[in-house]
Design a protein around this motif. Structure first.
Motif, short mmCIF file in Angstrom:
data_model
loop_
_atom_site.label_atom_id
_atom_site.label_comp_id
_atom_site.label_asym_id
_atom_site.label_seq_id
_atom_site.Cartn_x
_atom_site.Cartn_y
_atom_site.Cartn_z
N ALA A 17 -2.95 9.50 12.30
CA ALA A 17 -3.44 9.09 10.97
C ALA A 17 -2.40 8.26 10.22
N VAL A 18 -1.17 8.74 10.18
CA VAL A 18 -0.11 8.00 9.48
C VAL A 18 0.16 6.69 10.21
N GLY A 19 0.14 6.72 11.52
CA GLY A 19 0.31 5.48 12.29
C GLY A 19 -0.78 4.46 11.98
N ALA A 20 -2.02 4.94 11.83
CA ALA A 20 -3.12 4.04 11.50
C ALA A 20 -2.92 3.41 10.13
N ALA A 21 -2.52 4.23 9.15
CA ALA A 21 -2.30 3.70 7.79
C ALA A 21 -1.16 2.69 7.77
N ARG A 22 -0.09 3.00 8.49
CA ARG A 22 1.04 2.07 8.53
C ARG A 22 0.67 0.77 9.24
N ALA A 23 -0.08 0.87 10.32
CA ALA A 23 -0.50 -0.34 11.03
C ALA A 23 -1.42 -1.18 10.15
N THR A 61 -5.70 -6.56 1.76
CA THR A 61 -6.92 -5.93 2.24
C THR A 61 -7.63 -5.21 1.12
N GLY A 62 -7.01 -5.11 -0.06
CA GLY A 62 -7.62 -4.44 -1.19
C GLY A 62 -7.18 -3.01 -1.38
N ILE A 63 -6.74 -2.34 -0.34
CA ILE A 63 -6.34 -0.94 -0.43
C ILE A 63 -4.90 -0.87 -0.93
N VAL A 64 -4.68 -0.19 -2.04
CA VAL A 64 -3.33 -0.02 -2.57
C VAL A 64 -2.82 1.42 -2.41
N LEU A 65 -3.73 2.36 -2.15
CA LEU A 65 -3.34 3.76 -1.98
C LEU A 65 -4.14 4.39 -0.85
N ALA A 66 -3.40 4.95 0.11
CA ALA A 66 -4.00 5.79 1.16
C ALA A 66 -3.37 7.17 0.99
N ARG A 67 -4.18 8.12 0.61
CA ARG A 67 -3.69 9.48 0.34
C ARG A 67 -4.30 10.44 1.37
N PHE A 68 -3.45 11.20 2.01
CA PHE A 68 -3.90 12.26 2.90
C PHE A 68 -3.91 13.55 2.10
N VAL A 69 -5.08 14.14 1.97
CA VAL A 69 -5.25 15.36 1.18
C VAL A 69 -5.45 16.51 2.16
N MET A 91 0.85 -1.18 0.00
CA MET A 91 0.00 0.00 0.00
C MET A 91 0.90 1.24 0.00
N ARG A 92 0.61 2.14 -0.91
CA ARG A 92 1.33 3.41 -0.95
C ARG A 92 0.60 4.40 -0.04
N ILE A 93 1.35 5.06 0.82
CA ILE A 93 0.80 6.08 1.70
C ILE A 93 1.47 7.40 1.32
N GLU A 94 0.64 8.40 1.01
CA GLU A 94 1.20 9.67 0.58
C GLU A 94 0.39 10.83 1.14
N ALA A 95 1.00 12.01 1.09
CA ALA A 95 0.33 13.25 1.52
C ALA A 95 0.48 14.27 0.41
N VAL A 96 -0.61 14.96 0.11
CA VAL A 96 -0.60 16.01 -0.91
C VAL A 96 -1.41 17.20 -0.40
N ALA A 133 3.08 18.69 8.43
CA ALA A 133 2.92 17.77 9.56
C ALA A 133 2.82 16.33 9.08
N PHE A 134 2.06 16.09 8.02
CA PHE A 134 1.91 14.73 7.50
C PHE A 134 3.20 14.26 6.82
N GLU A 135 3.87 15.14 6.08
CA GLU A 135 5.14 14.76 5.46
C GLU A 135 6.17 14.41 6.51
N HIS A 136 6.18 15.14 7.62
CA HIS A 136 7.10 14.84 8.72
C HIS A 136 6.86 13.42 9.25
N GLN A 137 5.60 13.06 9.45
CA GLN A 137 5.28 11.72 9.94
C GLN A 137 5.61 10.64 8.92
N LEU A 138 5.38 10.94 7.65
CA LEU A 138 5.69 9.95 6.62
C LEU A 138 7.20 9.73 6.48
N ALA A 139 7.99 10.74 6.80
CA ALA A 139 9.44 10.63 6.69
C ALA A 139 10.06 9.87 7.86
N ARG A 140 9.30 9.67 8.92
CA ARG A 140 9.82 8.99 10.12
C ARG A 140 9.94 7.51 9.91
#
Length: 183
Positions: free
Chosen positions: A136-142, A159-167, A1-6, A176-183
């Protein structure tokens, strides 16, 4: 699953599901909720009224999620979730976590492969955007790592989900979301 923020407008996302930071009435409001209702057209309000009439006469509980069609939006469905309101004393991280988890559960039940989330509770409900991003990022990663360990990135996620995008609407929220994604 790709997790991204835009940074952008969640109502224009070409995904299967957009998540609405709804209030418990499900009848529209301000911020993300109002924008989604305006962009989806009157059918969304009608569908939400029907949910209130039948399934949720007392409103959707905090941390819960429910789906409707997306009507005039590019998405197929809207998954409404009610975030905790910091100003009303709803300060449990587990309540906020539940918003993201139940939204993903509903998306999977719908057969969705892509989901766009707002920063639930970070607006009018007063939660600190850094805390929302962490949860939010923790939930997506878990969610991603909770699947079968034999999963390979080139194949559909179990689970079927291939993309979780935070808009995110603001540069501050995006950071804030990019900081969490970089951790």
């Amino acid at each position: 699953m790709r997790i991204e923020a835009v940074q952008g407008d969640i109502t224009t996302q070409d995904v299967d599901v957009i998540v609405n930071a709804a209030n418990s009435s499900l009848l529209g409001g301000g911020g993300v909720d109002g924008a989604i209702h305006r962009a989806a057209g009157p059918g969304l309000l009608d569908a939400c009224r029907e949910l209130r009439r039948t399934t949720y006469p007392d409103g959707l509980p905090v941390g819960s999620s429910v789906a409707t069609p997306a009507f005039d939006l590019p998405a197929r469905w809207v998954v409404h979730t009610v975030g905790p309101n910091w100003h009303a004393g709803e300060r449990s991280g587990s309540m906020l976590l539940s918003c993201f988890v139940t939204a993903l559960e509903v998306a999977v039940e719908l057969g969705a492969t892509s989901v766009a989330f707002p920063a639930v509770s970070a607006g009018a409900y007063g939660w600190d955007v850094d805390e929302v991003a962490r949860i939010a990022v923790g939930a997506a990663r878990a969610w991603e790592t909770g699947a079968d360990s034999s999963w390979e990135p080139d194949h559909p996620h179990p689970t079927g989900i291939v993309l979780a995008r935070f808009v995110l609407f603001s540069p501050q929220a995006l950071a804030a979301f990019e900081h969490q994604l970089a951790r």
